[in-house]
Design a protein around this motif. Structure first.
Motif, PDB file in Angstrom:
ATOM      1  N   ILE A   7      -7.297  16.364 -42.245  1.00 18.66           N
ATOM      2  CA  ILE A   7      -8.399  15.908 -41.392  1.00 18.66           C
ATOM      3  C   ILE A   7      -8.075  16.170 -39.927  1.00 18.66           C
ATOM      4  CG2 ILE A   7      -9.611  13.846 -40.563  1.00 18.66           C
ATOM      5  CD1 ILE A   7      -9.441  12.786 -43.459  1.00 18.66           C
ATOM      6  N   ILE A   8      -6.866  15.851 -39.535  1.00 19.83           N
ATOM      7  CA  ILE A   8      -6.462  16.043 -38.131  1.00 19.83           C
ATOM      8  C   ILE A   8      -6.495  17.521 -37.765  1.00 19.83           C
ATOM      9  CG2 ILE A   8      -4.515  15.872 -36.532  1.00 19.83           C
ATOM     10  CD1 ILE A   8      -3.798  13.217 -37.939  1.00 19.83           C
ATOM     11  N   ILE A   9      -5.925  18.360 -38.613  1.00 18.95           N
ATOM     12  CA  ILE A   9      -5.909  19.801 -38.330  1.00 18.95           C
ATOM     13  C   ILE A   9      -7.334  20.354 -38.286  1.00 18.95           C
ATOM     14  CG2 ILE A   9      -5.246  22.056 -39.263  1.00 18.95           C
ATOM     15  CD1 ILE A   9      -2.651  20.694 -40.242  1.00 18.95           C
ATOM     16  N   GLY A  10      -8.161  19.941 -39.229  1.00 18.90           N
ATOM     17  CA  GLY A  10      -9.554  20.399 -39.254  1.00 18.90           C
ATOM     18  C   GLY A  10     -10.323  19.975 -38.017  1.00 18.90           C
ATOM     19  N   ALA A  11     -10.113  18.734 -37.607  1.00 16.85           N
ATOM     20  CA  ALA A  11     -10.805  18.245 -36.416  1.00 16.85           C
ATOM     21  C   ALA A  11     -10.344  18.991 -35.166  1.00 16.85           C
ATOM     22  CB  ALA A  11     -10.564  16.748 -36.255  1.00 16.85           C
ATOM     23  N   LEU A  12      -9.043  19.209 -35.061  1.00 20.57           N
ATOM     24  CA  LEU A  12      -8.539  19.933 -33.892  1.00 20.57           C
ATOM     25  C   LEU A  12      -9.062  21.365 -33.855  1.00 20.57           C
ATOM     26  CD1 LEU A  12      -4.843  18.663 -33.783  1.00 20.57           C
ATOM     27  CD2 LEU A  12      -6.710  18.040 -32.252  1.00 20.57           C
ATOM     28  N   ALA A  13      -9.127  22.009 -35.010  1.00 21.75           N
ATOM     29  CA  ALA A  13      -9.668  23.373 -35.070  1.00 21.75           C
ATOM     30  C   ALA A  13     -11.149  23.372 -34.683  1.00 21.75           C
ATOM     31  CB  ALA A  13      -9.484  23.949 -36.470  1.00 21.75           C
ATOM     32  N   GLY A  14     -11.874  22.374 -35.145  1.00 25.31           N
ATOM     33  CA  GLY A  14     -13.291  22.261 -34.793  1.00 25.31           C
ATOM     34  C   GLY A  14     -13.506  22.044 -33.306  1.00 25.31           C
ATOM     35  N   VAL A  15     -12.688  21.195 -32.732  1.00 26.68           N
ATOM     36  CA  VAL A  15     -12.792  20.928 -31.295  1.00 26.68           C
ATOM     37  C   VAL A  15     -12.461  22.190 -30.500  1.00 26.68           C
ATOM     38  CG1 VAL A  15     -11.736  19.654 -29.372  1.00 26.68           C
ATOM     39  CG2 VAL A  15     -12.372  18.449 -31.462  1.00 26.68           C
ATOM     40  N   ALA A  16     -11.400  22.874 -30.884  1.00 28.08           N
ATOM     41  CA  ALA A  16     -11.009  24.097 -30.178  1.00 28.08           C
ATOM     42  C   ALA A  16     -12.102  25.157 -30.279  1.00 28.08           C
ATOM     43  CB  ALA A  16      -9.700  24.638 -30.751  1.00 28.08           C
ATOM     44  N   THR A  17     -12.668  25.307 -31.455  1.00 29.12           N
ATOM     45  CA  THR A  17     -13.758  26.274 -31.637  1.00 29.12           C
ATOM     46  C   THR A  17     -14.963  25.896 -30.789  1.00 29.12           C
ATOM     47  OG1 THR A  17     -13.023  26.725 -33.885  1.00 29.12           O
ATOM     48  CG2 THR A  17     -15.280  27.348 -33.343  1.00 29.12           C
ATOM     49  N   GLY A  18     -15.269  24.615 -30.776  1.00 30.25           N
ATOM     50  CA  GLY A  18     -16.396  24.134 -29.975  1.00 30.25           C
ATOM     51  C   GLY A  18     -16.205  24.391 -28.495  1.00 30.25           C
ATOM     52  N   ILE A  19     -15.025  24.177 -28.008  1.00 30.05           N
ATOM     53  CA  ILE A  19     -14.750  24.400 -26.583  1.00 30.05           C
ATOM     54  C   ILE A  19     -14.839  25.886 -26.242  1.00 30.05           C
ATOM     55  CG2 ILE A  19     -12.943  24.298 -24.819  1.00 30.05           C
ATOM     56  CD1 ILE A  19     -12.067  21.647 -26.060  1.00 30.05           C
ATOM     57  N   LEU A  20     -14.263  26.699 -27.101  1.00 30.32           N
ATOM     58  CA  LEU A  20     -14.231  28.135 -26.823  1.00 30.32           C
ATOM     59  C   LEU A  20     -15.612  28.783 -26.900  1.00 30.32           C
ATOM     60  CD1 LEU A  20     -10.966  29.094 -28.718  1.00 30.32           C
ATOM     61  CD2 LEU A  20     -11.281  28.893 -26.241  1.00 30.32           C
ATOM     62  N   THR A  21     -16.475  28.237 -27.702  1.00 32.35           N
ATOM     63  CA  THR A  21     -17.803  28.842 -27.876  1.00 32.35           C
ATOM     64  C   THR A  21     -18.897  28.070 -27.151  1.00 32.35           C
ATOM     65  OG1 THR A  21     -18.185  27.610 -29.923  1.00 32.35           O
ATOM     66  CG2 THR A  21     -17.171  29.803 -30.115  1.00 32.35           C
ATOM     67  N   ALA A  22     -18.524  27.081 -26.378  1.00 31.07           N
ATOM     68  CA  ALA A  22     -19.511  26.232 -25.697  1.00 31.07           C
ATOM     69  C   ALA A  22     -20.216  26.997 -24.570  1.00 31.07           C
ATOM     70  CB  ALA A  22     -18.834  24.993 -25.132  1.00 31.07           C
ATOM     71  N   PRO A  23     -21.537  26.975 -24.565  1.00 33.40           N
ATOM     72  CA  PRO A  23     -22.275  27.649 -23.494  1.00 33.40           C
ATOM     73  C   PRO A  23     -22.480  26.750 -22.269  1.00 33.40           C
ATOM     74  CG  PRO A  23     -23.795  26.862 -25.133  1.00 33.40           C
ATOM     75  CD  PRO A  23     -22.411  26.529 -25.620  1.00 33.40           C
ATOM     76  N   ASP A  24     -22.046  25.496 -22.352  1.00 34.75           N
ATOM     77  CA  ASP A  24     -22.279  24.547 -21.264  1.00 34.75           C
ATOM     78  C   ASP A  24     -21.302  24.757 -20.107  1.00 34.75           C
ATOM     79  OD1 ASP A  24     -24.284  23.299 -22.742  1.00 34.75           O
ATOM     80  OD2 ASP A  24     -22.857  21.943 -23.713  1.00 34.75           O
ATOM     81  N   LYS A  25     -21.622  24.119 -18.990  1.00 34.41           N
ATOM     82  CA  LYS A  25     -20.742  24.154 -17.826  1.00 34.41           C
ATOM     83  C   LYS A  25     -19.482  23.350 -18.120  1.00 34.41           C
ATOM     84  CE  LYS A  25     -24.400  24.625 -14.439  1.00 34.41           C
ATOM     85  NZ  LYS A  25     -25.035  24.070 -13.257  1.00 34.41           N
ATOM     86  N   GLY A  26     -18.452  23.595 -17.343  1.00 39.15           N
ATOM     87  CA  GLY A  26     -17.155  22.951 -17.541  1.00 39.15           C
ATOM     88  C   GLY A  26     -17.209  21.436 -17.548  1.00 39.15           C
ATOM     89  N   GLN A  27     -17.916  20.853 -16.583  1.00 37.45           N
ATOM     90  CA  GLN A  27     -17.966  19.401 -16.484  1.00 37.45           C
ATOM     91  C   GLN A  27     -18.660  18.796 -17.708  1.00 37.45           C
ATOM     92  OE1 GLN A  27     -19.938  17.903 -13.008  1.00 37.45           O
ATOM     93  NE2 GLN A  27     -19.213  15.818 -13.321  1.00 37.45           N
ATOM     94  N   LYS A  28     -19.737  19.403 -18.123  1.00 34.34           N
ATOM     95  CA  LYS A  28     -20.467  18.909 -19.284  1.00 34.34           C
ATOM     96  C   LYS A  28     -19.621  19.066 -20.550  1.00 34.34           C
ATOM     97  CE  LYS A  28     -25.009  19.177 -21.452  1.00 34.34           C
ATOM     98  NZ  LYS A  28     -26.309  19.848 -21.441  1.00 34.34           N
TER      99      LYS A  28
END
Length: 83
Positions: A7-28
């Motif tokens: 669960i921890i590894i999956g969540a961390l991978a999901g968070v990393a993927t989300g950050i890398l592919t996020a179209p939002d501004k840095g602060q958001k």
């Protein structure tokens, strides 16, 4: 334990993927990441707490069972010594 690790590894991978592919501004993105990480932390704490409670319950039951067996053995030993 493997489940929690997965669960921890999956969540961390999901968070990393989300950050890398996020179209939002840095602060958001940082605010969203902070919110998501807080939620994840709470979920992990809840899961660990539940597992720890279960483990402690099992240990307590085992100790009670062992204590009863020990008392019975001592009683039987005392009885056999008197005979």
């Amino acid at each position: 334990m493997r489940l929690v690790t997965g669960i921890i590894i999956g969540a961390l991978a999901g968070v990393a993927t989300g950050i890398l592919t996020a179209p939002d501004k840095g602060q958001k993105t940082r605010k969203r990441f902070s919110k998501d990480s807080d939620r994840f932390r709470k979920d992990v704490e809840k899961s660990l707490s539940k597992n720890i409670d279960s483990l402690l319950d099992s240990i307590t039951k085992g100790m009670d069972k062992s204590s009863k067996k020990t008392k019975k053995s001592i009683f039987n030993l005392k009885r056999s010594v008197k005979a």
